[in-house]
Design a protein around this motif. Structure first.
Motif, PDB file in Angstrom:
ATOM      1  N   ALA A   1       0.695  -0.770   0.200  1.00 37.36           N
ATOM      2  CA  ALA A   1       0.143  -0.146  -0.092  1.00 37.36           C
ATOM      3  C   ALA A   1       1.232   1.431  -0.077  1.00 37.36           C
ATOM      4  CB  ALA A   1      -1.256   0.205   1.549  1.00 37.36           C
TER       5      ALA A   1
ATOM      6  N   ALA B   1       1.285   4.576  -3.015  1.00 43.95           N
ATOM      7  CA  ALA B   1       1.023   5.337  -2.600  1.00 43.95           C
ATOM      8  C   ALA B   1       1.914   6.257  -3.189  1.00 43.95           C
ATOM      9  CB  ALA B   1       0.531   5.502  -1.334  1.00 43.95           C
TER      10      ALA B   1
ATOM     11  N   PHE C   1      -5.658  12.836  -2.286  1.00 47.26           N
ATOM     12  CA  PHE C   1      -5.820  12.233  -2.712  1.00 47.26           C
ATOM     13  C   PHE C   1      -4.901  11.135  -1.494  1.00 47.26           C
ATOM     14  CE2 PHE C   1      -2.244   8.062  -3.680  1.00 47.26           C
ATOM     15  CZ  PHE C   1      -3.836   7.715  -4.166  1.00 47.26           C
ATOM     16  N   ALA C   2      -4.224  11.778  -1.171  1.00 47.74           N
ATOM     17  CA  ALA C   2      -3.657  11.179   0.462  1.00 47.74           C
ATOM     18  C   ALA C   2      -4.032  11.571   1.533  1.00 47.74           C
ATOM     19  CB  ALA C   2      -2.615  12.491   0.860  1.00 47.74           C
TER      20      ALA C   2
ATOM     21  N   ASN D   1      -7.696  10.754   1.128  1.00 53.76           N
ATOM     22  CA  ASN D   1      -8.509   9.344   1.071  1.00 53.76           C
ATOM     23  C   ASN D   1      -7.170   7.903   1.156  1.00 53.76           C
ATOM     24  OD1 ASN D   1     -10.968  11.157   0.667  1.00 53.76           O
ATOM     25  ND2 ASN D   1     -10.363  11.070  -1.733  1.00 53.76           N
ATOM     26  N   GLU D   2      -6.247   8.545   1.408  1.00 54.22           N
ATOM     27  CA  GLU D   2      -5.375   6.685   1.465  1.00 54.22           C
ATOM     28  C   GLU D   2      -4.970   6.006   2.917  1.00 54.22           C
ATOM     29  OE1 GLU D   2      -3.321   3.621  -0.345  1.00 54.22           O
ATOM     30  OE2 GLU D   2      -4.377   5.141  -1.671  1.00 54.22           O
ATOM     31  N   LYS D   3      -5.263   5.057   3.285  1.00 53.68           N
ATOM     32  CA  LYS D   3      -5.490   4.786   4.461  1.00 53.68           C
ATOM     33  C   LYS D   3      -3.676   4.435   5.151  1.00 53.68           C
ATOM     34  CE  LYS D   3     -10.308   2.877   4.928  1.00 53.68           C
ATOM     35  NZ  LYS D   3     -11.133   1.660   5.363  1.00 53.68           N
TER      36      LYS D   3
ATOM     37  N   GLY E   1      -0.346   7.939   3.041  1.00 54.33           N
ATOM     38  CA  GLY E   1      -0.652   8.839   2.655  1.00 54.33           C
ATOM     39  C   GLY E   1      -0.628   9.695   3.714  1.00 54.33           C
TER      40      GLY E   1
END
Length: 230
Positions: A45, A49, A68-69, A71-73, A77
């Motif tokens: 992941a 990312a 974008f970051a 919404n990134e887990k 991110g």
């Protein structure tokens, strides 16, 4: 098939302490599988990312990178989101660096979670094996003390052999757990190092852009002209 029969006899001859050692081994193997899967997914992941965010950062498209970051887990991110969000209102570059470092520190406990238990389980397995051996030897010498002189040597030899099975099984359980612990530690350190490397890279991109904007801002132009005239 013969191997499993031998292993079964070995387990049965070890006494009652073989069962807690086996339980420790099962718990350790479950932890190893869970941690390995978690760290592998986290590594993939973060790599995904990083590959998607880096081009946005290099193109100075911080709005898209921030969206974008957020919404990134993945920790990668969250690191970028913390850095860009702080850069929007922070005056000093040190504040951005602190925000990125804080994001990395928040990710470390999740990466290291339960890994240290493996070393503890390995020690418990070894100690249970030794304890089982000692108790087995005590029981063996107690039984030999009341046995016939002609039977003492054979009984003592058989009892010691059974007692030593516990120590052997304790080491059989401890060695792979320690090896897995070392491998998971290395995997965790690789992820943390990659986060720190990415944090420095993204921090440099953010601060470089801030510096260029500051030089191009109207407030900076009179100063530049004054220096040129002087």
């Amino acid at each position: 098939m013969e191997f499993f029969n031998t292993l079964l006899r070995f387990f049965q001859n070890g006494g009652a302490f073989m069962y807690p050692i086996a339980l420790v081994l099962v718990i350790g193997l479950v932890l190893v599988i869970e941690r390995w899967v978690f760290l592998s997914r986290a590594k993939l992941a973060n790599r995904r990312a990083y590959g998607q965010i880096l081009p946005m950062m290099q193109q100075r498209n911080f709005a898209a990178a921030l969206k974008f970051a957020q919404n990134e887990k993945a920790p990668m991110g969250q690191l970028v989101a913390a850095g860009i969000a702080t850069a929007q209102h922070a005056r000093k570059d040190e504040n951005i660096a602190m925000a990125i470092e804080e994001s990395i520190l928040e990710a470390v406990p999740r990466l290291e979670k339960r890994t240290n238990y493996l070393a503890t389980l390995a020690n418990i397995s070894t100690l249970l094996g030794l304890l089982g051996t000692i108790i087995g030897l005590i029981a063996a010498f107690t039984a030999v003390a009341n046995a016939e002189p002609s039977e003492k040597a054979a009984m003592l030899s058989s009892s010691i052999s059974v007692a030593m099975n516990t120590t052997a099984f304790g080491l059989i359980a401890a060695i792979p757990l320690l090896l897995a612990y070392s491998m998971l530690q290395n995997k965790t350190n690789e992820i943390i190092d990659s986060l720190e490397m990415a944090g420095v890279k993204f921090l440099n991109l953010i601060t470089l852009t801030r510096g260029q904007k500051a030089e191009a801002s109207p407030a900076a132009r009179p100063t530049a002209r004054a220096e040129a005239i002087a």
